[in-house]
Each structure stands twice: as C-alpha cells, then as structure tokens.
Motif scaffolding. Structure first.
Motif, PDB file in Angstrom:
ATOM      1  N   THR A 485       0.863  -1.182   0.000  1.00 18.53           N
ATOM      2  CA  THR A 485       0.000   0.000   0.000  1.00 18.53           C
ATOM      3  C   THR A 485       0.898   1.229   0.000  1.00 18.53           C
ATOM      4  N   LEU A 486       0.770   2.039  -1.046  1.00 12.60           N
ATOM      5  CA  LEU A 486       1.594   3.232  -1.199  1.00 12.60           C
ATOM      6  C   LEU A 486       0.779   4.450  -0.786  1.00 12.60           C
ATOM      7  N   ARG A 487       1.174   5.107   0.314  1.00 14.72           N
ATOM      8  CA  ARG A 487       0.471   6.289   0.792  1.00 14.72           C
ATOM      9  C   ARG A 487       0.816   7.493  -0.072  1.00 14.72           C
ATOM     10  N   THR A 488      -0.156   8.311  -0.381  1.00 11.67           N
ATOM     11  CA  THR A 488       0.053   9.493  -1.212  1.00 11.67           C
ATOM     12  C   THR A 488      -0.465  10.736  -0.500  1.00 11.67           C
ATOM     13  N   ALA A 489       0.071  11.883  -0.894  1.00  3.58           N
ATOM     14  CA  ALA A 489      -0.326  13.149  -0.272  1.00  3.58           C
ATOM     15  C   ALA A 489      -1.673  13.630  -0.774  1.00  3.58           C
ATOM     16  N   ALA A 490      -2.124  13.124  -1.904  1.00  4.39           N
ATOM     17  CA  ALA A 490      -3.411  13.511  -2.471  1.00  4.39           C
ATOM     18  C   ALA A 490      -4.034  12.291  -3.138  1.00  4.39           C
ATOM     19  N   ARG A 491      -5.232  12.459  -3.623  1.00  2.00           N
ATOM     20  CA  ARG A 491      -5.981  11.358  -4.218  1.00  2.00           C
ATOM     21  C   ARG A 491      -5.248  10.818  -5.451  1.00  2.00           C
ATOM     22  N   PRO A 492      -4.973   9.516  -5.527  1.00  2.00           N
ATOM     23  CA  PRO A 492      -4.270   8.955  -6.691  1.00  2.00           C
ATOM     24  C   PRO A 492      -5.181   8.888  -7.918  1.00  2.00           C
ATOM     25  N   LEU A 493      -4.613   9.296  -9.060  1.00  2.00           N
ATOM     26  CA  LEU A 493      -5.355   9.280 -10.318  1.00  2.00           C
ATOM     27  C   LEU A 493      -4.900   8.160 -11.248  1.00  2.00           C
ATOM     28  N   ALA A 494      -3.604   7.868 -11.220  1.00  2.00           N
ATOM     29  CA  ALA A 494      -3.058   6.825 -12.090  1.00  2.00           C
ATOM     30  C   ALA A 494      -1.762   6.320 -11.494  1.00  2.00           C
ATOM     31  N   VAL A 495      -1.406   5.100 -11.866  1.00  2.00           N
ATOM     32  CA  VAL A 495      -0.169   4.508 -11.381  1.00  2.00           C
ATOM     33  C   VAL A 495       0.561   3.876 -12.568  1.00  2.00           C
ATOM     34  N   THR A 496       1.902   4.023 -12.600  1.00  2.00           N
ATOM     35  CA  THR A 496       2.725   3.439 -13.657  1.00  2.00           C
ATOM     36  C   THR A 496       3.926   2.758 -13.021  1.00  2.00           C
ATOM     37  N   VAL A 497       4.161   1.537 -13.404  1.00  2.00           N
ATOM     38  CA  VAL A 497       5.297   0.765 -12.910  1.00  2.00           C
ATOM     39  C   VAL A 497       6.489   0.977 -13.840  1.00  2.00           C
ATOM     40  N   ASP A 498       7.636   1.292 -13.250  1.00  2.00           N
ATOM     41  CA  ASP A 498       8.873   1.550 -13.989  1.00  2.00           C
ATOM     42  C   ASP A 498       8.649   2.497 -15.167  1.00  2.00           C
ATOM     43  N   PRO A 499       8.150   3.703 -14.891  1.00  2.00           N
ATOM     44  CA  PRO A 499       7.814   4.624 -15.992  1.00  2.00           C
ATOM     45  C   PRO A 499       9.031   5.137 -16.748  1.00  2.00           C
ATOM     46  N   ASP A 500      10.195   5.154 -16.109  1.00  2.00           N
ATOM     47  CA  ASP A 500      11.394   5.707 -16.748  1.00  2.00           C
ATOM     48  C   ASP A 500      12.340   4.629 -17.260  1.00  2.00           C
TER      49      ASP A 500
END
Length: 658
Positions: A485-500
């Motif tokens: 579970t990854l906590r975020t400072a704001a509401r998550p909209l999208a997630v990408t694994v290894d984006p770079d």
C-alpha cells in the motif's frame, strides 16, 4: 567500439592542474619483461614497411604473429643468427640463455585499403592504419603470461605524410622531405599502434596535456570543437574517477570508416569524423576508455569496460542534455533486448567484445543497465566512491567483474553478491505484470508479479499521479509476487510501474513497437525477394547484409524480410493479404523501409526501392538503423526515420478521473 589498452602516466603537474592527487600506482607500476626498440621506415603510398626491432626477450622458444607479406631479413643476438621458422603469419624464434638483446629485421609490402576489408593493417595514398596486434610488428603481448611490453618507436615517413603512434611523443622533426618522430611507452600497456596520413596537425596544450587533431585536408575547421570537447571530457572524468593516465589525447583521421579507441588516441574514419554524433557521443566514449579498458584492462570473467563506458559516457551525456534523452536511451536498450531471440541471448560473463548486434545488445546495453540499477541500489555517492576505489586499486592492471563488485561493496559497506550474480551469471530478464491496482483514499493498493525461471530481487520504481503532482515510490519484489500500500499526499489518479525504464526487463506488449532488429536478429527470418534482373541481385545482397545470422526458411511464426522494387513489393504484399506501404511513407524518397506486426503474426520488415540503384545505395547505411521502425532514403542518406507510436502500457493503470 573495440578498445585496446593503455599508455603513459600524466606527470604530477597535470594531476595538480586537474585537481587530483597522483594515485598510488604512479610510483609502483612494474617494468615489463619484454621491451621493443623499433626503428620504422614507412611509405604509405608505396605500401612498404621496413622495421628493425631490437627486443629484450626471456630465453626459450618464442612465437610471434607477423604478417605473411613481411619478409624476415635477420634474426640475431650478439651478432649471431638465431634459429627461426616462418609458418604463414607465425614467426618462431629460439632464444638461448644469456642472448641479451635480440635483433629482428623485416620488411615488405602491406595490404592496401582496397583489399583489406577487416580492421587490420593496411596502407594507401590516404595514409597508413597499423593497429597493435594486427601483425605489422612481432606481437609479444602474450609472451610473458599476458603482460604487455614496453617500447620505444622511431618512425620515418616521406612528405606529405606525418605519423602518430600510441605512447608519449618524445620528439618530432620535419626535414628534407621527411617526417620523423619518436614515441615511447615505459609501462606494460599494449603493443604500439601506428598511423600515418597527409594531415594538418592542430595542437592545443590543456595544462600539461598535449591535445591534437590529425586531420585530412579540409578537416581543419573541426579541430576547435574537437579539442574543446576533449579537454572538458578529460577534466570531468578525472574529477570523478582519478587523474588522467596519459600525457595527452590525439584524434586521428584514418581512411577506413571506423571509430576505435587506443591508449591516449582515437582513430576515426575520414568519412566519420565530420558526423555530428561523433562529437555528441562517440568522442567522449573514447576519451573515457582511457580509464576503462585502456587504463584498467579487462581481465577474466567478461568484458565490463564497454558497459561501464557506455553508461558513464553515452548515457551520462544524454542525461545532461535532458533527462528525457536518458530515458529514451534506456528504452532503446530494452527495445534492442526485446528484439533479441532467446537462442541468441547470453550471460554478461560470456561477453568479450562486439562481434555482431546480438553481442552488443548484451555487452553494451544490458551491462550499462546493470550500472544504472547499481547506482540506484547503492546511491550516487557510494557509486562514485566505488568508481574511484576501483581505479585506484587496479590502474595499469587487469581486473574483472569480481574486482568491480568488491570496490562497490567497500564503498557501499554492504554485500552485493546477489545483485551482481543475478545480472552477470544468468541469461534472460524478468517480465513484470501489474496484477492489481486500486485507489483506497489517499493510497494505492498495488500487486506486482514477475515472470522468470527464478525470481529476481528487484526494487521496482512506481509513479503515482495525483492532482498535486507525481509521486515516486519503490516496491520491493524479491519473489514471484508482492503487494504493498503506497500512501500518497493527495488522491491517486493513475499509477505506472517503472515509468522511466530504470530496470533491465522484458518490455510488455505496447511498450515495444516493431523495429528492424525484430527481424534482422532472428536466425529464422525468411527472406522474400520481389525483384528481377539487377534489382534482384541488389536485393539479395542487401538481405545478406541485413540478416544478422543465417537466414532460415519460412515457417509459421517466422519473421520475414521482404525486399525488392516498388511495384513488385506492392504486388507481394497484396498477394499475401498484407497492408500496403504506410501512407506517411508512400511516394517519398528513392527507398522506403518499414516494419509491421500483422495481427497475431510475426514481425515483418519491408524494404522497397525505386530500382536496383536505390537498393544498392542501402547496402552500407541501412544495417546501422536497427532501432528504427521506419525510414525514408534519398540515395544513401536517411532523409527521415522514426519509431512507431507505442500502445497502451500494461504497466499503467488509470485509477480515477481527474
């Protein structure tokens, strides 16, 4: 590019100018057991070479490589002939006890550039190209357990030629239509390499370092940019690694279209030297090889030098221009690997040097990715400390992957055995699957899986997009599956694994659009020629150049190369129910090249030229564009090129509307 070994040491003055204290090896380098004193007379235009080599050798039966076209005129010691035998390119001498200095005198005619197709000794009206170990002098690098010799070389060439060799320039004189120069190497680096040309020589002193460009007529204007970049590169690498280990650096224009690194010198083809990518990428790569490959020589256990140099020179230059350029370079490496058939994959410990595209994909790309992942694993400070420690401990010596691992372990104060083992000793790469991703308030619940024979231990970068910006996280994946579970400072909209593309892995569907290498690297590629007469001959020759391996017969699931003239190619595509030339390419240039991946089928590469001349013009340039999806050629010039757009990444998930 292949790199030989290394040359003399920068004086203490230069080390202080560069802001680096002279390293411990400056005072402790061993004197080699073999020493050459060479007197060379070279006439490139006539193709002749005459050499007297006074060489110190241990007693016993000694074997050397010497070009078959060179005649042995004398082999003696203390004025007495020595037993000698020639067998093709092999010279065998019997050196008695107490013989002292041995004299080997030989000469003859060297191959000309028209006949010499490999990167070997050759001469001609444009100059001479005599790399070490090519047989132009009795090669002794392996005569004493692999320790290279020291040497002194005096060379004479007629006007308008000048000459340059690896090693320190001792003196040079122009008189009575002759150029004469003396070079020397007092440490065990490698056999000398010698070049000649009708050059204009531009020199600049960079502190105590002598920088030169040896340019053919018309190349004088290139000197300023080349010498500026060389000086900046030397300063930057010296500050990061340790004092520059040579007295200078020479950029030498040579007739064959090559780019090769030697100790304190790079040989660049006359036609290659003006190309923008050489200044933008290749030159700094060759400068850095003076530390890695020439400075620390590659020992047992695989060639680490090409990957480390690619990462610290090519990749670093791309990142300096724009982080997006670094990301694009890493994606290129992963696309290359995606195109590599499983049967052509290999372990990094098996890589010795580039012999074909498949070996380059592993030895350069995968190795460079290893160092990128290592830097993320141990941190930038420990990574740079590891580089400095490795250089200080192994300069002017051979070293292998094990020595690199120990240097980074010392700097990071942790065991890295598992990290290195999984990338060095195994073929293959992990494939990641985003099994589940859902928003839970200001958090993301994420499940990752990996496909591999044995799970890799991975620190997987994850980017979470929120209305407040993108947050960066890492998820540890040491088995086949992991959830977090990854906590975020704001509401998550999208997630990408290894984006770079920071991990060496198999790209997912949509991340790897078809490129030329999908077809050219596969040994099972089926070749279809759609042409007649001279055009068919040109098409077959081009197919032979493109397919990196022995082409197989067509079969279900086999990649295919279709090459021919425009009308015949169009008919062949229609007859097989395949789409025609893409609209964006139709009617452009003298030839068009494109890839496709028919639904559910194997990749297809199409080369369509206006006529035989259009196909013939592609013989030299086209094999160098393996990372492209499409190209348009005007004659031999690539007028346009690109990669097809990527599809939706399976490692990205939309979680909520903005």
């Amino acid at each position: 590019m292949p790199t030989p070994r290394l040359a003399p040491l920068v004086p203490m003055v230069a080390a202080l100018i560069l802001g680096v204290v002279a390293p411990a090896w400056a005072a402790t380098a061993l004197t080699p057991a073999v020493h050459h004193d060479l007197d060379v007379t070279l006439d490139p235009a006539a193709g002749t070479l005459e050499v007297t080599d006074r060489v110190s050798l241990p007693p016993g039966v000694r074997e050397f490589r010497l070009l078959p076209g060179l005649t042995l005129r004398e082999a003696s010691a203390a004025g007495r002939p020595l037993p000698a035998r020639r067998d093709g390119g092999r010279l065998t001498l019997t050196v008695p006890e107490g013989a002292g200095e041995v004299t080997i005198r030989y000469g003859g005619t060297l191959p000309d550039f028209g006949r010499e197709r490999s990167i070997g000794a050759a001469v001609g009206a444009e100059g001479a190209f005599l790399p070490g170990l090519s047989g132009w002098l009795p090669s002794t690098g392996g005569e004493t357990g692999g320790e290279p010799p020291s040497w002194r070389l005096s060379v004479r060439v007629p006007a308008p030629f000048a000459a340059v060799a690896t090693g320190r320039l001792v003196k040079e004189v122009r008189e009575a239509g002759t150029y004469r120069a003396v070079f020397e190497e007092t440490r065990g680096v490698e056999e000398p390499s010698l070049f000649a040309g009708p050059w204009t020589v531009t020199e600049r002193m960079h502190g105590a370092l002598r920088l030169r460009l040896y340019g053919h007529p018309g190349q004088e204007a290139l000197a300023g940019d080349y010498l500026d970049l060389t000086g900046r590169a030397i300063d930057g690498y010296a500050a990061r690694i340790g004092a520059y280990p040579f007295d200078g650096f020479s950029i030498v224009s040579v007739p064959p279209p090559v780019g090769l690194g030697f100790p304190g010198l790079t040989a660049l083809g006359r036609s290659v030297l003006p190309l923008p990518f050489v200044r933008g990428q290749s030159l700094t790569h060759e400068v850095l090889h003076n530390w890695w490959g020439n400075g620390v020589r590659v020992g047992e256990g695989g060639n680490w030098a090409e990957g480390l140099t690619t990462y610290l020179a090519d990749h670093a230059a791309a990142e300096d221009r724009d982080p997006a350029a670094g990301r694009a370079m890493r994606l290129d490496w992963l696309r290359d690997y995606a195109a590599l058939p499983a049967e052509r994959d290999s372990r990094l410990t098996d890589f010795r040097g580039k012999t074909h595209d498949a070996s380059q994909i592993v030895g350069y790309g995968k190795a460079a990715m290893l160092f990128h992942m290592l830097r993320a694993e141990v941190g930038a400070d420990a990574f740079d400390a590891g580089l400095r420690g490795f250089w200080s401990a192994h300069a002017f010596q051979e070293a292998g992957w094990t020595d690199l691992r120990r240097a980074f372990e010392t700097a990071a104060k942790r065991d890295l055995g598992g990290f290195f083992a999984q990338w060095l000793d195994r073929r293959g790469a992990p494939a990641l699957t985003l099994a589940d991703a859902r928003a839970e308030g200001n958090a993301v619940r994420l499940t990752l899986r990996q496909e591999a024979d044995r799970p890799y231990a991975l620190s997987v970068p994850v980017a979470v997009e929120t209305p407040a910006g993108t947050e960066r996280h890492h998820l540890r994946l040491d088995g086949r599956e992991a959830s977090a579970t990854l906590r975020t400072a704001a509401r998550p909209l999208a997630v990408t694994v290894d984006p770079d593309f920071a991990l060496f892995r198999r790209l997912g569907a949509g991340e790897a659009p078809p490129i030329l290498r999908d077809v050219t690297l596969d040994p099972g590629t089926a070749v279809i020629v759609a042409a007649t007469g001279e055009a068919a001959t040109a098409a077959k020759a081009l197919a032979d150049r493109l397919v990196d391996g022995k082409a197989g017969n067509a079969g279900a699931g086999s990649p295919a190369l279709l090459v021919g003239t425009d009308e015949a190619v169009a008919a062949a595509l229609a007859g097989r129910g395949l789409p025609p030339v893409p609209e964006s390419l139709a009617g452009r240039g003298s030839a068009r090249v494109w890839t496709a991946r028919p639904a559910g089928g194997a990749p297809l590469l199409v080369v369509s030229g206006a006529d035989a001349a259009a196909l013939q013009a592609l013989l030299r340039p086209l094999p160098h564009y393996g990372r492209q999806s499409w190209l348009v050629f005007d004659g031999a010039r690539a007028a346009d090129r690109g990669v097809w757009p990527v599809g939706d990444s399976p490692l990205r998930r939309i979680l909520a509307e903005p």
